[in-house]
Design a protein around this motif. Structure first.
Motif, short mmCIF file in Angstrom:
data_model
loop_
_atom_site.label_atom_id
_atom_site.label_comp_id
_atom_site.label_asym_id
_atom_site.label_seq_id
_atom_site.Cartn_x
_atom_site.Cartn_y
_atom_site.Cartn_z
N UNK A 31 -8.80 4.82 3.63
CA UNK A 31 -9.74 4.78 2.51
C UNK A 31 -9.24 5.64 1.37
N UNK A 32 -9.63 5.26 0.17
CA UNK A 32 -9.31 6.04 -1.04
C UNK A 32 -10.61 6.31 -1.78
N UNK A 33 -10.79 7.56 -2.18
CA UNK A 33 -11.96 7.92 -2.99
C UNK A 33 -11.49 8.35 -4.37
N UNK A 34 -12.11 7.75 -5.39
CA UNK A 34 -11.81 8.11 -6.77
C UNK A 34 -13.06 8.74 -7.36
N UNK A 35 -12.90 9.94 -7.91
CA UNK A 35 -14.04 10.63 -8.51
C UNK A 35 -13.68 11.03 -9.94
N UNK A 36 -14.52 10.59 -10.88
CA UNK A 36 -14.32 10.90 -12.30
C UNK A 36 -12.92 10.52 -12.77
N UNK A 37 -12.48 9.34 -12.33
CA UNK A 37 -11.23 8.80 -12.83
C UNK A 37 -9.98 9.18 -12.08
N UNK A 38 -10.06 10.18 -11.17
CA UNK A 38 -8.89 10.65 -10.45
C UNK A 38 -9.04 10.41 -8.95
N UNK A 39 -7.92 10.19 -8.28
CA UNK A 39 -7.94 10.02 -6.83
C UNK A 39 -8.27 11.37 -6.21
N UNK A 40 -9.39 11.41 -5.51
CA UNK A 40 -9.90 12.67 -4.97
C UNK A 40 -9.54 12.85 -3.50
N UNK A 41 -9.42 11.74 -2.76
CA UNK A 41 -9.12 11.85 -1.33
C UNK A 41 -8.49 10.56 -0.83
N UNK A 100 0.86 6.02 -11.44
CA UNK A 100 2.03 5.37 -10.87
C UNK A 100 2.11 5.39 -9.36
N UNK A 101 1.25 6.15 -8.70
CA UNK A 101 1.23 6.12 -7.24
C UNK A 101 -0.17 6.44 -6.74
N UNK A 102 -0.42 6.05 -5.49
CA UNK A 102 -1.69 6.40 -4.84
C UNK A 102 -1.51 7.79 -4.26
N UNK A 103 -1.86 8.78 -5.06
CA UNK A 103 -1.69 10.19 -4.69
C UNK A 103 -2.87 10.98 -5.24
N UNK A 104 -3.33 11.97 -4.50
CA UNK A 104 -4.46 12.78 -4.96
C UNK A 104 -4.10 13.48 -6.27
N UNK A 105 -5.07 13.51 -7.17
CA UNK A 105 -4.88 14.14 -8.47
C UNK A 105 -4.45 13.19 -9.56
N UNK A 106 -3.91 12.03 -9.19
CA UNK A 106 -3.49 11.07 -10.20
C UNK A 106 -4.64 10.12 -10.56
N UNK A 107 -4.43 9.37 -11.63
CA UNK A 107 -5.46 8.43 -12.08
C UNK A 107 -5.78 7.41 -11.00
N UNK A 108 -7.03 7.03 -10.95
CA UNK A 108 -7.46 6.03 -9.98
C UNK A 108 -7.22 4.62 -10.49
#
Length: 383
Positions: free
Chosen positions: A22-32, A345-353
């Motif tokens: 699972x991927x969680x995006x919070x306020x535009x950024x990947x959070x978890x 550019x990648x599915x990584x925490x801290x980057x844009x969702x």
């Protein structure tokens, strides 16, 4: 107000592998990013979840603006239609490549670049577009007006990239004059006499302007801090020249020697995704698959077929030419880095969702057909 999006039960394509989770995006950024399915969120049914694609060179907006010869569409609806096509192809960041520099026998698009740039900037700044758009000015250096046009258009903050192009026949993309003849006679219905006169005029313009304008455009790009690309480099001399000018990106090198020299000079090598899908260059130049096998391919561009990016990714994997994460990086992390956009550019925490849901499908020919089933930009569904 805080916004949260959770996407679960997906095969998440990470930079170094594929994770069911699972991927969680919070306020535009990947959070978890968590392993295993979650009890909450949108169930993706085991589909792939990729980072949003980053496109550095698509000229498709010009096709929407001029859908038929001498027929122009209203520029804002043209931009909106183009944007919808890009988003539906999984592209969340777009560098719209617009030609500037008017030469003989032009189809008037270059002369209307200011109209199209203005429409792109207005649409992007007003927030009506699905994807994040920037302007890439394709500067035809062997034309009289290219520098003046750049001085008018290059001031916009949306202009982030320039490419130095010279399509004079007999070198670079059209080293084979017969390939140029096929293109001009077929597309513009030229007679043999008209073709000969056209080629002679192009050679005169190149002698008068190409070298001077190449240097002038590079100087302006450096002064503005724009990303600069060489276009269709074919020889070691071409690459040495582009390196001296401060080029960051080598677009569509036409030979393996030029691609290797560009990489050694620190330039990211871009090839067309249609080249991968079709199995070779339509101009008879080096194949993108050959550069990939030689370890000389960094980025794929959709060029004239937006859907080709994902098609090329899954074709590369089907051909065992690269792993899925490696193939995905060609259309996401690598172009983002080359463009200086380090927040995506990648599915990584801290980057844009920026995320794309893709379901693989086998076409009638047996070739993989990736189906885009959902697109999110900064966590908000846009397609």
């Amino acid at each position: 107000m805080s916004h949260e999006t959770i996407l679960t039960n997906a095969r998440i394509v990470l930079p170094d592998g594929v994770l069911h989770g699972s991927v969680r995006v919070r306020d535009g950024r990947i959070d978890a990013i968590d392993a295993g399915a979650s009890d909450v969120g949108e169930d993706l049914g085991g589909d792939y979840l990729l980072p949003g694609l980053v496109e550095l060179h698509t000229d498709q907006v010009e096709s929407h603006f001029q859908p038929r010869p001498k027929r122009f569409w209203d520029p804002i609806p043209a931009v909106v239609a183009h944007d919808a096509q890009m988003a539906a192809s999984g592209v969340t960041t777009v560098f719209d490549a617009l030609r500037i520099g008017s030469g003989p026998g032009e189809n008037r698009l270059a002369g209307r670049a200011s109209t199209l740039v203005g429409a792109l900037v207005q649409a992007a700044d007003s927030g009506i577009l699905r994807s994040d758009h920037y302007v890439h000015l394709r500067c035809e250096v062997a034309t009289p007006d290219v520098v003046d046009v750049f001085d008018d258009l290059g001031v916009s903050d949306r202009v982030r990239m320039v490419s130095l192009m010279d399509h004079t026949p007999g070198q670079r993309q059209y080293a084979d004059i017969e390939a140029f003849r096929t293109y001009m006679v077929g597309k513009h219905n030229m007679s043999e006499g008209e073709f000969a006169s056209h080629v002679a005029e192009l050679h005169e313009l190149s002698a008068a302007y190409a070298d001077t304008h190449r240097g002038a455009m590079a100087e302006r790009a450096r002064a503005r801090g724009l990303r600069m690309a060489a276009h269709d480099d074919a020889t070691l001399a071409h690459v040495a020249e582009s390196s001296q000018l401060g080029v960051h990106i080598s677009e569509f090198p036409t030979t393996i020697e030029a691609a290797r020299a560009a990489r050694e000079a620190g330039q990211a090598v871009v090839m067309g995704a249609p080249n991968i899908v079709r199995g070779g260059s339509h101009s008879g130049n080096v194949a993108a698959a050959e550069l990939l096998a030689a370890g000389l391919l960094d980025i794929l561009s959709s060029d004239y077929v937006p859907a080709s990016l994902l098609q090329a990714v899954f074709r590369i994997v089907a051909d065992d030419a690269a792993s899925l994460p490696e193939a995905v990086s060609l259309v996401s992390a690598n172009p983002a880095t080359a463009a200086g956009l380090l927040d995506r550019g990648s599915v990584s925490t801290g980057l844009r969702g920026d995320l794309v849901r893709v379901a693989p499908y086998e076409g009638a020919s047996g070739a993989p057909v990736p189906i885009v089933r959902g697109v999110w930009r900064e966590g908000m569904r846009v397609a």
